[in-house]
Write a protein that holds these residues in place. Structure first.
Motif, PDB file in Angstrom:
ATOM      1  N   SER A 275      64.123  23.985  48.149  1.00  0.00           N
ATOM      2  CA  SER A 275      62.860  24.717  48.266  1.00  0.00           C
ATOM      3  C   SER A 275      62.847  25.597  49.508  1.00  0.00           C
ATOM      4  O   SER A 275      62.407  26.752  49.463  1.00  0.00           O
ATOM      5  CB  SER A 275      61.683  23.738  48.298  1.00  0.00           C
ATOM      6  N   ASN A 276      63.346  25.067  50.626  1.00  0.00           N
ATOM      7  CA  ASN A 276      63.376  25.843  51.858  1.00  0.00           C
ATOM      8  C   ASN A 276      64.353  27.019  51.759  1.00  0.00           C
ATOM      9  O   ASN A 276      64.054  28.132  52.194  1.00  0.00           O
ATOM     10  CB  ASN A 276      63.766  24.947  53.036  1.00  0.00           C
ATOM     11  N   ILE A 277      65.529  26.775  51.187  1.00  0.00           N
ATOM     12  CA  ILE A 277      66.520  27.839  51.069  1.00  0.00           C
ATOM     13  C   ILE A 277      66.030  28.925  50.110  1.00  0.00           C
ATOM     14  O   ILE A 277      66.185  30.129  50.376  1.00  0.00           O
ATOM     15  CB  ILE A 277      67.864  27.262  50.605  1.00  0.00           C
ATOM     16  N   PHE A 278      65.418  28.539  49.001  1.00  0.00           N
ATOM     17  CA  PHE A 278      64.904  29.521  48.049  1.00  0.00           C
ATOM     18  C   PHE A 278      63.797  30.356  48.690  1.00  0.00           C
ATOM     19  O   PHE A 278      63.714  31.574  48.468  1.00  0.00           O
ATOM     20  CB  PHE A 278      64.373  28.815  46.800  1.00  0.00           C
ATOM     21  N   TYR A 279      62.948  29.723  49.494  1.00  0.00           N
ATOM     22  CA  TYR A 279      61.881  30.470  50.164  1.00  0.00           C
ATOM     23  C   TYR A 279      62.460  31.481  51.143  1.00  0.00           C
ATOM     24  O   TYR A 279      61.988  32.620  51.229  1.00  0.00           O
ATOM     25  CB  TYR A 279      60.950  29.500  50.888  1.00  0.00           C
ATOM     26  N   MET A 280      63.497  31.099  51.901  1.00  0.00           N
ATOM     27  CA  MET A 280      64.100  32.012  52.864  1.00  0.00           C
ATOM     28  C   MET A 280      64.790  33.179  52.143  1.00  0.00           C
ATOM     29  O   MET A 280      64.761  34.317  52.618  1.00  0.00           O
ATOM     30  CB  MET A 280      65.095  31.266  53.742  1.00  0.00           C
ATOM     31  N   CYS A 281      65.386  32.918  50.994  1.00  0.00           N
ATOM     32  CA  CYS A 281      65.968  34.002  50.200  1.00  0.00           C
ATOM     33  C   CYS A 281      64.880  34.941  49.682  1.00  0.00           C
ATOM     34  O   CYS A 281      65.090  36.159  49.581  1.00  0.00           O
ATOM     35  CB  CYS A 281      66.771  33.440  49.036  1.00  0.00           C
ATOM     36  N   THR A 282      63.717  34.394  49.371  1.00  0.00           N
ATOM     37  CA  THR A 282      62.591  35.218  48.933  1.00  0.00           C
ATOM     38  C   THR A 282      62.122  36.138  50.044  1.00  0.00           C
ATOM     39  O   THR A 282      61.861  37.331  49.830  1.00  0.00           O
ATOM     40  CB  THR A 282      61.433  34.319  48.466  1.00  0.00           C
ATOM     41  N   ILE A 283      61.999  35.592  51.264  1.00  0.00           N
ATOM     42  CA  ILE A 283      61.592  36.409  52.405  1.00  0.00           C
ATOM     43  C   ILE A 283      62.624  37.507  52.670  1.00  0.00           C
ATOM     44  O   ILE A 283      62.276  38.673  52.929  1.00  0.00           O
ATOM     45  CB  ILE A 283      61.413  35.527  53.652  1.00  0.00           C
ATOM     46  N   ALA A 284      63.898  37.171  52.590  1.00  0.00           N
ATOM     47  CA  ALA A 284      64.950  38.156  52.853  1.00  0.00           C
ATOM     48  C   ALA A 284      64.962  39.258  51.796  1.00  0.00           C
ATOM     49  O   ALA A 284      65.274  40.416  52.105  1.00  0.00           O
ATOM     50  CB  ALA A 284      66.308  37.466  52.911  1.00  0.00           C
ATOM     51  N   SER A 285      64.621  38.943  50.547  1.00  0.00           N
ATOM     52  CA  SER A 285      64.613  39.959  49.493  1.00  0.00           C
ATOM     53  C   SER A 285      63.534  41.010  49.719  1.00  0.00           C
ATOM     54  O   SER A 285      63.662  42.150  49.258  1.00  0.00           O
ATOM     55  CB  SER A 285      64.415  39.297  48.124  1.00  0.00           C
ATOM     56  N   ASN A 286      62.461  40.646  50.420  1.00  0.00           N
ATOM     57  CA  ASN A 286      61.392  41.611  50.702  1.00  0.00           C
ATOM     58  C   ASN A 286      61.784  42.626  51.770  1.00  0.00           C
ATOM     59  O   ASN A 286      61.041  43.591  51.999  1.00  0.00           O
ATOM     60  CB  ASN A 286      60.124  40.877  51.144  1.00  0.00           C
ATOM     61  N   MET A 287      62.897  42.417  52.448  1.00  0.00           N
ATOM     62  CA  MET A 287      63.350  43.373  53.457  1.00  0.00           C
ATOM     63  C   MET A 287      64.174  44.502  52.855  1.00  0.00           C
ATOM     64  O   MET A 287      64.619  45.390  53.577  1.00  0.00           O
ATOM     65  CB  MET A 287      64.170  42.643  54.527  1.00  0.00           C
ATOM     66  N   LYS A 288      64.369  44.480  51.561  1.00  0.00           N
ATOM     67  CA  LYS A 288      65.103  45.538  50.879  1.00  0.00           C
ATOM     68  C   LYS A 288      64.145  46.661  50.474  1.00  0.00           C
ATOM     69  O   LYS A 288      62.932  46.521  50.617  1.00  0.00           O
ATOM     70  CB  LYS A 288      65.814  44.963  49.647  1.00  0.00           C
ATOM     71  N   PRO A 289      64.649  47.804  49.999  1.00  0.00           N
ATOM     72  CA  PRO A 289      63.770  48.906  49.589  1.00  0.00           C
ATOM     73  C   PRO A 289      62.765  48.466  48.527  1.00  0.00           C
ATOM     74  O   PRO A 289      62.968  47.460  47.835  1.00  0.00           O
ATOM     75  CB  PRO A 289      64.752  49.954  49.036  1.00  0.00           C
ATOM     76  N   PRO A 290      61.650  49.202  48.387  1.00  0.00           N
ATOM     77  CA  PRO A 290      60.612  48.822  47.416  1.00  0.00           C
ATOM     78  C   PRO A 290      61.164  48.648  46.010  1.00  0.00           C
ATOM     79  O   PRO A 290      61.998  49.431  45.549  1.00  0.00           O
ATOM     80  CB  PRO A 290      59.611  49.974  47.506  1.00  0.00           C
ATOM     81  N   LEU A 291      60.679  47.635  45.345  1.00  0.00           N
ATOM     82  CA  LEU A 291      61.154  47.331  43.994  1.00  0.00           C
ATOM     83  C   LEU A 291      60.512  48.232  42.958  1.00  0.00           C
ATOM     84  O   LEU A 291      61.123  48.594  41.956  1.00  0.00           O
ATOM     85  CB  LEU A 291      60.864  45.863  43.667  1.00  0.00           C
ATOM     86  N   VAL A 292      59.259  48.598  43.175  1.00  0.00           N
ATOM     87  CA  VAL A 292      58.495  49.404  42.222  1.00  0.00           C
ATOM     88  C   VAL A 292      58.162  50.743  42.875  1.00  0.00           C
ATOM     89  O   VAL A 292      57.565  50.774  43.956  1.00  0.00           O
ATOM     90  CB  VAL A 292      57.201  48.696  41.794  1.00  0.00           C
ATOM     91  N   SER A 293      58.563  51.829  42.236  1.00  0.00           N
ATOM     92  CA  SER A 293      58.204  53.171  42.698  1.00  0.00           C
ATOM     93  C   SER A 293      57.230  53.798  41.712  1.00  0.00           C
ATOM     94  O   SER A 293      57.209  53.446  40.527  1.00  0.00           O
ATOM     95  CB  SER A 293      59.449  54.054  42.834  1.00  0.00           C
ATOM     96  N   THR A 294      56.439  54.724  42.199  1.00  0.00           N
ATOM     97  CA  THR A 294      55.416  55.341  41.352  1.00  0.00           C
ATOM     98  C   THR A 294      56.030  56.083  40.177  1.00  0.00           C
ATOM     99  O   THR A 294      55.562  55.988  39.039  1.00  0.00           O
ATOM    100  CB  THR A 294      54.564  56.298  42.197  1.00  0.00           C
ATOM    101  N   LYS A 295      57.130  56.809  40.420  1.00  0.00           N
ATOM    102  CA  LYS A 295      57.736  57.627  39.368  1.00  0.00           C
ATOM    103  C   LYS A 295      58.328  56.768  38.264  1.00  0.00           C
ATOM    104  O   LYS A 295      58.041  56.976  37.075  1.00  0.00           O
ATOM    105  CB  LYS A 295      58.811  58.522  39.984  1.00  0.00           C
ATOM    106  N   SER A 296      59.130  55.781  38.621  1.00  0.00           N
ATOM    107  CA  SER A 296      59.766  54.940  37.601  1.00  0.00           C
ATOM    108  C   SER A 296      58.755  54.069  36.881  1.00  0.00           C
ATOM    109  O   SER A 296      58.865  53.831  35.681  1.00  0.00           O
ATOM    110  CB  SER A 296      60.837  54.060  38.257  1.00  0.00           C
ATOM    111  N   PHE A 297      57.738  53.597  37.616  1.00  0.00           N
ATOM    112  CA  PHE A 297      56.726  52.739  36.996  1.00  0.00           C
ATOM    113  C   PHE A 297      55.957  53.501  35.925  1.00  0.00           C
ATOM    114  O   PHE A 297      55.781  53.026  34.807  1.00  0.00           O
ATOM    115  CB  PHE A 297      55.779  52.217  38.075  1.00  0.00           C
ATOM    116  N   ASN A 298      55.490  54.709  36.253  1.00  0.00           N
ATOM    117  CA  ASN A 298      54.712  55.482  35.296  1.00  0.00           C
ATOM    118  C   ASN A 298      55.565  55.953  34.120  1.00  0.00           C
ATOM    119  O   ASN A 298      55.079  56.033  32.993  1.00  0.00           O
ATOM    120  CB  ASN A 298      54.084  56.682  35.998  1.00  0.00           C
ATOM    121  N   ARG A 299      56.860  56.255  34.376  1.00  0.00           N
ATOM    122  CA  ARG A 299      57.728  56.688  33.280  1.00  0.00           C
ATOM    123  C   ARG A 299      57.909  55.571  32.251  1.00  0.00           C
ATOM    124  O   ARG A 299      57.809  55.795  31.044  1.00  0.00           O
ATOM    125  CB  ARG A 299      59.096  57.109  33.826  1.00  0.00           C
ATOM    126  N   GLY A 300      58.167  54.347  32.730  1.00  0.00           N
ATOM    127  CA  GLY A 300      58.307  53.227  31.805  1.00  0.00           C
ATOM    128  C   GLY A 300      57.019  52.885  31.108  1.00  0.00           C
ATOM    129  O   GLY A 300      57.005  52.509  29.936  1.00  0.00           O
TER     130      GLY A 300
END
Length: 316
Positions: A275-300
């Motif tokens: 549980s602790n390791i999965f939570y730390m991986c979750t926090i680290a994943s948020n340091m990457k570029p945004p997952l959802v962009s306005t252009k790709s979201f609206n196109r889909g």
């Protein structure tokens, strides 16, 4: 290490000092150092010559030529750092409220969510993910961890993605046999806000009643009734529209599982730290570029939402 520990423990006093900006930069720098130490050394793939994958701590211990530490000492350091960093970030990065999510999400994306879920205030998209684990020698333990979905021994975790694509919630690990409704009620119920909307898949249809009791709205794809032969055109359009935006939840879990520790079976010796390791991986994943962009979201959204709602030449 002692200096970093002291700085983290007294971070609240430092942030209230007159040199707020300098202290903040220094604190962020030390947090980055902790992440570099933790993820580069602790959650790495075991060497090819190693056949055993019993624990994450032992994987680094087998590289002891770098440090010359014995296994017991390194295991204590590993366990202490995992527990400390998890507690630190849970206290300083709480689960965001629905109002905060709406404030930081671009208006165009919030309008897209509102068009799909027919609600102006989307808080979380909920879904569960499973990671395979080693089979327990005990029959009851093996039966409890058996997942009918994966047909294997798994650890199950509930995750929540905000409207802007960030991983805002990660529950503790549960045995694979636990159903979605029980896991949501036990670990996510206290974060539900009255007046907010939550998206889920069909497996959460039993949770809809107690969501409404709390004043919230749970939206999932339509279910086929017993007397129905097939879905109507409107139900198909609604299902496709929700599927077009729910794919981002799977992308969120894909980012979290990019770390080598979550790509293999979880060892029996480290299940208590999962549980602790999965939570730390979750926090680290948020340091990457945004997952959802306005252009790709609206196109889909346009591609899947209007596929069945636009009139055809025959209808006109």
């Amino acid at each position: 290490h002692h200096n970093i520990m002291i700085l983290l423990c007294y971070s609240s006093q430092l942030l209230h000092s007159p040199h707020f900006l300098l202290c903040s930069v220094f604190l962020i720098f030390n947090i980055i150092c902790i992440f570099s130490f933790f993820f580069f050394l602790m959650i790495r793939r075991p060497p090819r010559s190693t056949l055993s994958s019993s624990s994450a701590a032992s994987d680094v211990y087998k590289r002891q030529g770098l440090f010359g530490w014995d296994g017991a000492t390194f295991s204590r350091y590993f366990t202490s750092w995992v527990c400390f960093t998890t507690r630190f970030f849970k206290e300083n990065i709480p689960v965001p409220s629905a109002e905060l999510v709406q404030h930081v999400t671009p208006p165009e994306i919030m309008q897209g969510w509102a068009a799909v879920y027919k609600h102006p205030l989307l808080h979380f998209l909920l879904d569960a993910t499973e990671v395979r684990m080693q089979k327990a020698s005990d029959f009851i333990g093996a039966r409890t961890c058996f997942s009918t979905y994966k047909h294997d021994q798994t650890v199950k975790t509930l995750g929540g993605m905000t409207a802007c694509g960030a991983a805002g919630f990660a529950s503790d690990g549960n045995p694979g046999r636990v159903d979605d409704d029980t896991q949501t009620k036990s670990q996510f119920k206290k974060y539900i806000q009255a007046g907010a909307c939550y998206g889920a898949d069909k497996g959460y249809h039993r949770s809809k009643s107690w969501f409404s009791i709390l004043g919230a709205t749970l939206v999932h794809p339509p279910l086929k009734q017993t007397h129905q032969i097939q879905y109507s055109k409107e139900e198909v359009a609604e299902t496709r529209a929700q599927a077009a935006v729910r794919i981002h939840v799977e992308r969120m879990f894909g980012r979290i599982k990019e770390y080598k520790y979550l790509k293999r079976r979880v060892g029996i010796k480290t299940v208590d730290l999962f549980s602790n390791i999965f939570y730390m991986c979750t926090i680290a994943s948020n340091m990457k570029p945004p997952l959802v962009s306005t252009k790709s979201f609206n196109r889909g959204l346009v591609k899947h939402c209007l596929l069945y709602t636009s009139p055809s030449p025959r209808d006109s």
